[in-house]
Design an enzyme around this catalytic site. Structure first.
Site, PDB file in Angstrom:
ATOM      1  N   SER A  47       0.845  -1.205   0.000  1.00 20.74           N
ATOM      2  CA  SER A  47       0.000   0.000   0.000  1.00 20.74           C
ATOM      3  C   SER A  47       0.874   1.246   0.000  1.00 20.74           C
ATOM      4  O   SER A  47       0.393   2.346  -0.313  1.00 20.74           O
ATOM      5  CB  SER A  47      -0.927   0.009   1.219  1.00 20.74           C
ATOM      6  OG  SER A  47      -0.202  -0.238   2.406  1.00 20.74           O
ATOM      7  N   ASP A  85       5.671  -7.016   2.488  1.00 24.26           N
ATOM      8  CA  ASP A  85       4.929  -7.567   1.342  1.00 24.26           C
ATOM      9  C   ASP A  85       5.870  -7.947   0.210  1.00 24.26           C
ATOM     10  O   ASP A  85       6.781  -7.169  -0.147  1.00 24.26           O
ATOM     11  CB  ASP A  85       3.964  -6.499   0.790  1.00 24.26           C
ATOM     12  CG  ASP A  85       2.556  -6.671   1.312  1.00 24.26           C
ATOM     13  OD1 ASP A  85       2.206  -7.768   1.791  1.00 24.26           O
ATOM     14  OD2 ASP A  85       1.789  -5.687   1.233  1.00 24.26           O
ATOM     15  N   GLU A 182      -9.082  -9.583   3.591  1.00 27.49           N
ATOM     16  CA  GLU A 182      -9.394  -8.196   3.203  1.00 27.49           C
ATOM     17  C   GLU A 182     -10.760  -8.123   2.528  1.00 27.49           C
ATOM     18  O   GLU A 182     -11.042  -8.853   1.559  1.00 27.49           O
ATOM     19  CB  GLU A 182      -8.310  -7.663   2.251  1.00 27.49           C
ATOM     20  CG  GLU A 182      -8.625  -6.240   1.790  1.00 27.49           C
ATOM     21  CD  GLU A 182      -7.446  -5.488   1.206  1.00 27.49           C
ATOM     22  OE1 GLU A 182      -6.312  -6.020   1.215  1.00 27.49           O
ATOM     23  OE2 GLU A 182      -7.671  -4.345   0.752  1.00 27.49           O
TER      24      GLU A 182
HETATM   25  O1  KIV Z   1      -0.400  -3.415   1.593  1.00 34.17           O
HETATM   26  C1  KIV Z   1      -1.121  -3.355   2.597  1.00 34.17           C
HETATM   27  O2  KIV Z   1      -1.186  -2.346   3.301  1.00 34.17           O
HETATM   28  C2  KIV Z   1      -1.907  -4.524   2.941  1.00 34.17           C
HETATM   29  C3  KIV Z   1      -2.970  -4.349   3.979  1.00 34.17           C
HETATM   30  C4  KIV Z   1      -4.175  -3.779   3.335  1.00 34.17           C
HETATM   31  C5  KIV Z   1      -3.270  -5.598   4.700  1.00 34.17           C
HETATM   32  O3  KIV Z   1      -1.747  -5.563   2.381  1.00 34.17           O
END
Ligand code: KIV
Length: 264
Positions: A47, A85, A182
């Site tokens: 994000s 991520d 989500e």
């Molecule tokens: O990238 C992010 O912030 C996420 C959250 C929405 C869980 O994957």
């Protein structure tokens, strides 16, 4: 505590409680403040593409971006489990997933997250076998926003529910220590949560549907006012404070010399 112990401790919270409190973080000062406030899990989420880098969605985020922000965030964290991520196109096969998971760990991550269920089984297996804890992510998958044509609630049809159930089972079987859900309908999120032994961490699934909650930090701080998801609960108005302080500063700089107090 070792990353494996931290992830095991979070996994155990499924039965011991209290519910898991997770937030995203993308830089040193935010990570340090959130960690010191007692947040259990910090996610360097992709994000960051939207709320830090100004892209329209997460599909523009690269490993280079993730490594840079993971390193900064790790420098501010001590106690929380730091998850990073794997961005889009960084885990197209198990070997690539493992190489990039290792790179994130070298940058300071203690665990990684990837999006998707059944089709990610081999990639999760490869990363877990290397000793790196993995957090799954099911429901609305932001990296697929273009294919999906927008951010849509999941769990509306029998086919979607079946896919979610299969996904949770596979991710659990392959060794994920938890799963982010989500934008899954609350009653479906509750059903998935009850059906597995690892914790679910919800965002946009309704309060109390999962074993914990995660939020994008800018949503709770009110520091990214241009897009606020309907389920977000702002707990501060940092954007308003920045604007106020900046305007006050501009006015102070631009005051004419005649208006300044005369020196004695
Ligand atoms: O990238 C992010 O912030 C996420 C959250 C929405 C869980 O994957």
């Amino acid at each position: 505590m070792l990353p494996a112990d931290k992830s095991a401790a979070l996994r155990a919270r499924k039965t011991t409680g209290p519910p898991i409190a997770a937030l995203t973080a993308y830089d040193y000062p935010t990570a340090r403040l959130l960690d010191e406030a007692g947040v259990d899990l910090l996610l360097v989420g992709d994000s960051l593409g939207m709320v830090v880098l100004g892209f329209p969605d997460t599909t523009h985020v690269t490993m280079e971006h993730m490594l840079h922000h993971t390193a900064a965030t790790a420098r501010g964290n001590r106690g929380a489990l730091l998850v990073a991520d794997l961005p889009i196109d960084s885990y197209r096969n198990p070997a690539e997933a493992l190489a990039n998971a290792r790179a994130l760990v070298d940058a300071g991550a203690e665990a990684v997250k990837l999006e998707g269920g059944v089709r990610q089984a081999g990639k999760v297996r490869a990363i877990v076998a290397d000793g790196i804890p993995v957090l799954g992510h099911l429901g609305m998958l932001p990296q697929r926003v273009k294919e999906e044509g927008g951010y849509k609630k999941k769990g509306r049809s029998d086919a979607e529910i079946k896919e979610l159930i299969a996904g949770t089972r596979v991710l659990q079987a392959e060794g994920c220590f938890g799963i982010v859900l989500e934008s899954v309908l609350p009653k479906v999120a509750r059903r998935l949560t009850a059906a597995i032994e690892i914790p679910t961490i919800g965002i946009g699934c309704g309060e109390g549907s999962c074993d914990g909650e995660i939020a994008v930090v800018t949503d709770i701080l009110g520091s990214y006012p241009w897009f606020v998801p309907p389920f977000a609960v702002p707990r501060a108005d940092v954007a308003g404070e920045i604007s106020r302080a900046a305007k006050e500063y501009v006015a102070a700089c631009q005051r004419s010399p005649e208006s300044l107090p005369t020196e004695p």
